[in-house]
Design an enzyme around this catalytic site. Structure first.
Site, PDB file in Angstrom:
ATOM      1  N   THR A 190      39.086  32.270  72.310  1.00 21.33           N
ATOM      2  CA  THR A 190      37.715  31.895  71.920  1.00 21.33           C
ATOM      3  C   THR A 190      36.802  33.053  71.519  1.00 21.33           C
ATOM      4  OG1 THR A 190      36.510  31.945  74.048  1.00 21.33           O
ATOM      5  CG2 THR A 190      37.840  29.961  73.577  1.00 21.33           C
ATOM      6  N   ASP A 191      37.232  34.300  71.622  1.00 19.65           N
ATOM      7  CA  ASP A 191      36.336  35.396  71.226  1.00 19.65           C
ATOM      8  C   ASP A 191      37.112  36.536  70.577  1.00 19.65           C
ATOM      9  OD1 ASP A 191      33.876  36.599  70.850  1.00 19.65           O
ATOM     10  OD2 ASP A 191      33.837  37.542  72.825  1.00 19.65           O
ATOM     11  N   LEU A 192      37.970  36.188  69.630  1.00 24.39           N
ATOM     12  CA  LEU A 192      38.724  37.214  68.914  1.00 24.39           C
ATOM     13  C   LEU A 192      37.835  37.870  67.863  1.00 24.39           C
ATOM     14  CD1 LEU A 192      42.098  35.318  68.475  1.00 24.39           C
ATOM     15  CD2 LEU A 192      41.674  37.297  69.950  1.00 24.39           C
ATOM     16  N   ASN A 241      37.460  43.375  70.265  1.00 27.72           N
ATOM     17  CA  ASN A 241      38.310  42.940  71.371  1.00 27.72           C
ATOM     18  C   ASN A 241      39.792  43.144  71.096  1.00 27.72           C
ATOM     19  OD1 ASN A 241      36.193  42.213  73.008  1.00 27.72           O
ATOM     20  ND2 ASN A 241      36.235  40.053  72.446  1.00 27.72           N
ATOM     21  N   THR A 251      32.080  34.729  68.699  1.00 27.62           N
ATOM     22  CA  THR A 251      31.037  35.561  68.112  1.00 27.62           C
ATOM     23  C   THR A 251      30.727  35.030  66.720  1.00 27.62           C
ATOM     24  OG1 THR A 251      31.737  37.494  69.375  1.00 27.62           O
ATOM     25  CG2 THR A 251      30.480  37.907  67.358  1.00 27.62           C
TER      26      THR A 251
END
Length: 455
Positions: free
Chosen positions: A241-243, A247, A301
């Site tokens: 959910t936040d690639l 990261n 993001t």
């Protein structure tokens, strides 16, 4: 450290000689400050070096493990670790527990990830003789592409997770390359393709790349690892959910300085970090008519957010695939595609880059019919499949100029139609950036795409 919790409280008056004691609530010490070096010692063994970053729930610091030798671990940077320290409040315990659960689940078996090792032998031919040996190791991909956990610490209400320290992020390497080429104004800016020139001049084996993006052979290696990573965590029922480039870290710290190519990682082996927002699909309470479990909360993001998240129509595994597609394009071009903080403008940028959803598929209203923002963002005025409600009266000429500067993906394909390798890459990007998440390539299918075919 945190401005509003115990880590910034005044030292205890009963500190032992030579140290300054910072206390948790209930006077439970976990961090000592050495009076001589003015450095903090965490849990009696980790000497803090500096802060690396901060988030909603935690901060990450770099530290030296005084009880581990540099030869005792085969990954990361020897005895240096990254410590994710969660806020010292009980209401943040769930964030710690959730991340530990995710990491435990995906670390329980590496069978999928470890069997996807692939060597892109043709890429070795793209390196000149000075760089070939150094870059070879970076062409081995598919090993465990996430940062493993070394320890999880529970200390009263205080929580922390300890990981091996890694190299710089993909965002860092892009910024490093941009700075490098800005200072080399005597040379042409590089092109994104890094293709070998049809010339007998061995001193100029490459075209240049544009805006500090990475050569295509490096993007290929990173892309394969990312899709192998997604395929693996999806087999565990996990969505990251936040690639985003921040990261994704290089597995090694060293950077190779090559005159024709600019600064490059010595190895393109990567590790995905930050599972603080990851979710198990088994916890999703909703599902589609086909039985796919979906969630409706806002994730990702902004710049890497999938359209189904923007519309609020429910998301699952394909949302991660969308993020990877945008990351790969950014790695090649050097710049993020969708730089905006407005939902309607964001969708307009997607439309500019990808074109409108096919009317044969029903357009916006059919694909995102479950979205709680579909009526707000799309109008039926011109045709039943819908048109975006953008630009608006408040839209500035600057915003329109920025939108029109986005080169459509179809034009990229047309402009370089003679380059089979680049066209394969554009084909991959187009299929992982499908508007309809049900038509988007899965991670497993992406691994079989011709772009990753070994020659």
């Amino acid at each position: 450290m945190f401005e509003d919790d115990y880590l910034d409280r005044p030292p205890s008056s009963s500190s032992p000689a030579g140290s300054q004691l910072l206390e948790q609530p209930h006077h439970q010490p976990f961090m000592l400050k050495d009076a001589a070096t003015q450095k903090y010692l965490l849990y009696g063994r980790y000497l803090m070096i500096r802060q690396l970053g901060k988030g909603t729930y935690s901060k990450v610091v770099l530290a030296k493990d005084l009880l581990a030798s540099s030869s005792s671990r085969g990954d990361g940077i020897g005895d240096v670790v990254a410590i994710k320290i969660f806020r010292g409040q009980r209401n943040y315990d769930d964030a710690f527990d959730d991340e530990c659960s995710i990491l435990e689940a995906i670390s329980s078996s590496h069978s999928v990830a470890s069997t996807t090792t692939k060597v892109f032998a043709d890429e070795r031919q793209r390196c000149n003789s000075a760089d070939e040996e150094t870059l070879d190791d970076g062409l081995l991909v598919g090993s465990m592409s996430f940062s493993k956990i070394l320890a999880a610490v529970k200390h009263r209400v205080h929580r922390a997770i300890i990981f091996p320290a890694l190299g710089m992020s993909l965002l860092d390497i892009l910024q490093h390359r941009k700075a490098y080429f800005r200072h080399r104004k005597d040379e042409d800016p590089p092109s994104p393709f890094a293709q070998q020139r049809q010339t007998t001049d061995s001193s100029a084996p490459y075209e240049k790349f544009r805006k500090g993006g990475l050569p295509l052979f490096v993007v290929r290696s990173i892309g394969y690892q990312l899709f192998a990573f997604l395929h693996y965590i999806q087999s565990k029922g996990v969505v990251h959910t936040d690639l985003k480039p921040e990261n994704i870290l290089l597995a090694q710290k060293k950077i190779l300085m090559s005159r024709p190519l600019g600064p490059l990682p010595v190895t393109s082996s990567i590790k995905v970090i930050d599972f603080g927002s990851a979710e198990f699909t088994a916890s999703f309470k909703n599902q589609t008519s086909s039985g796919t479990r979906i969630s409706y909360n806002t994730i990702q993001t902004r710049h890497y957010r999938a359209p189904e998240v923007v519309f609020g129509s429910g998301w699952s595994y394909p949302a991660d695939v969308w993020s990877v597609g945008l990351i790969l394009w950014e790695l090649l071009k050097g710049d993020c595609v969708f730089m905006t903080h407005d939902d309607k403008e964001h969708l307009a940028m997607m439309q500019r880059f990808l074109g409108s959803p096919s009317r044969a598929d029903g357009g916006f209203f059919s694909i995102f019919r479950r979205g709680d923002k579909t009526e707000e963002f799309v109008s039926r005025r011109h045709h039943s499949s819908g048109t975006l409600r953008w630009p608006t009266e408040e839209t500035s000429s600057r915003d329109l100029k920025y939108l029109n500067a986005i080169v459509p993906l179809c034009r990229e394909f047309k402009d370089h139609s003679s380059d089979d390798e680049f066209c394969d890459f554009v084909s991959l990007i187009g299929k992982v950036l499908e508007w309809d998440p049900n038509r988007r390539l899965t991670a497993a299918d992406a691994l079989s795409h011709p772009f990753f075919a070994s020659s």
